[in-house]
Design an enzyme around this catalytic site. Structure first.
Site, PDB file in Angstrom:
ATOM      1  N   ASP A   1       0.839  -1.191   0.000  1.00  0.00           N
ATOM      2  CA  ASP A   1       0.000   0.000   0.000  1.00  0.00           C
ATOM      3  C   ASP A   1       0.875   1.242   0.000  1.00  0.00           C
ATOM      4  O   ASP A   1       2.072   1.183   0.285  1.00  0.00           O
ATOM      5  CB  ASP A   1      -0.977  -0.009   1.179  1.00  0.00           C
ATOM      6  CG  ASP A   1      -0.276   0.034   2.523  1.00  0.00           C
ATOM      7  OD1 ASP A   1       0.324   1.066   2.841  1.00  0.00           O
ATOM      8  OD2 ASP A   1      -0.338  -0.966   3.262  1.00  0.00           O
ATOM      9  N   ALA A   2       0.288   2.368  -0.329  1.00  0.00           N
ATOM     10  CA  ALA A   2       1.060   3.600  -0.519  1.00  0.00           C
ATOM     11  C   ALA A   2       1.830   4.009   0.722  1.00  0.00           C
ATOM     12  O   ALA A   2       2.921   4.591   0.625  1.00  0.00           O
ATOM     13  CB  ALA A   2       0.138   4.732  -0.966  1.00  0.00           C
TER      14      ALA A   2
END
Length: 258
Positions: free
Chosen positions: A106-107
């Site tokens: 995820d970011a």
């Protein structure tokens, strides 16, 4: 020849979900051997020339395996959505052609990712049934105690099903935070963050350190290089914790059947 539906070939090439690939075909954006195809068309990915928006997928190729240290704030995609200004992992790699991503993050997470033009290897490393391990160094809030790691390792209920067995070891702990080594063979989207939160220890920092036995080493954030065969072999070799994870899985199955 091995013929498959083109939308399946596209999905395996990480173009998008099967439904998204069907939409792309309906929009007339896919050609096979120079001709625009309709939904349901089949092709041989090793022999036919399949173009999506003019870019070839499948076919003969020289295998390319790239390790990159993903920084926080970078998307694990080939292309950022139109309404998202954050950079994609593909923008960090100055090489032409389509690349599959192995081990998305995820970011907000950091660490080791692999990009490759080898779709079959990408699927093998990513699919849980092949039991390829991914290792994370995770800092969470609070002092994590043994009973918490045991719950984590055995699996907790998320989305009406139980998370897969994993290995969780406390590397360092104090009143404010704990640093964990987590090894997994199967994971859901943002699983580590969600499980940590449920157990009362929200994640402060999450870094993937290894895929198989291939580690980040001293690779700086945002940097990348091409793997040699020895390093690819290391990536395909599971972490030593796999034996422990298999044992936990058997024990859980025995408890369920007893």
């Amino acid at each position: 020849m091995t013929f498959e539906r083109v939308q399946k070939i596209m999905a395996q090439a990480d173009i998008g979900s099967r439904r998204k690939c069907e939409e792309i075909i309906r929009a007339g954006r896919v050609r096979v051997n120079g001709k625009v195809i309709d939904l349901g068309a089949k092709a041989d990915p090793q022999k036919d020339v399949i173009l999506v928006d003019g870019e070839r997928i499948g076919g003969a190729f020289d295998p390319l395996y790239i390790v990159v240290n993903k920084p926080k704030g970078v998307l694990s995609t080939n292309e950022s959505p139109p309404d998202d200004s954050r950079p994609s992992i593909r923008e960090l790699i100055d090489l032409p052609g389509h690349l599959f991503t192995i081990g998305r993050l995820d970011a907000d997470s950091e660490g080791l990712m692999i990009l490759t033009n080898d779709g079959k290897l990408a699927n093998r490393v990513s699919h849980p049934r092949f039991e390829h391990t991914k290792t994370y160094k995770v800092t969470v809030k609070g002092r994590v105690r043994r009973e918490t790691t045991e719950k984590w390792e055995s699996g907790i209920w998320l989305d009406n099903s139980r998370t897969a067995a994993c290995s969780v070891k406390v590397l360092e702990t104090n009143r404010r935070s704990s640093t964990l080594r987590i090894v997994m063979v199967e994971g859901r989207k943002r699983q580590i963050r969600r499980v940590a939160s449920v157990l009362g220890h929200p994640v402060i920092r999450l870094v993937r350190t290894h895929i198989g036995q291939l580690g980040l080493g001293t690779l700086r954030k945002g940097a990348w290089y091409q793997l040699d065969q020895t390093e690819v072999d290391a990536m395909m070799t599971p972490a030593r914790e796999l034996a422990e994870i298999r044992r936990k899985r058997r024990e859980r199955k025995q408890r369920k059947n007893s």
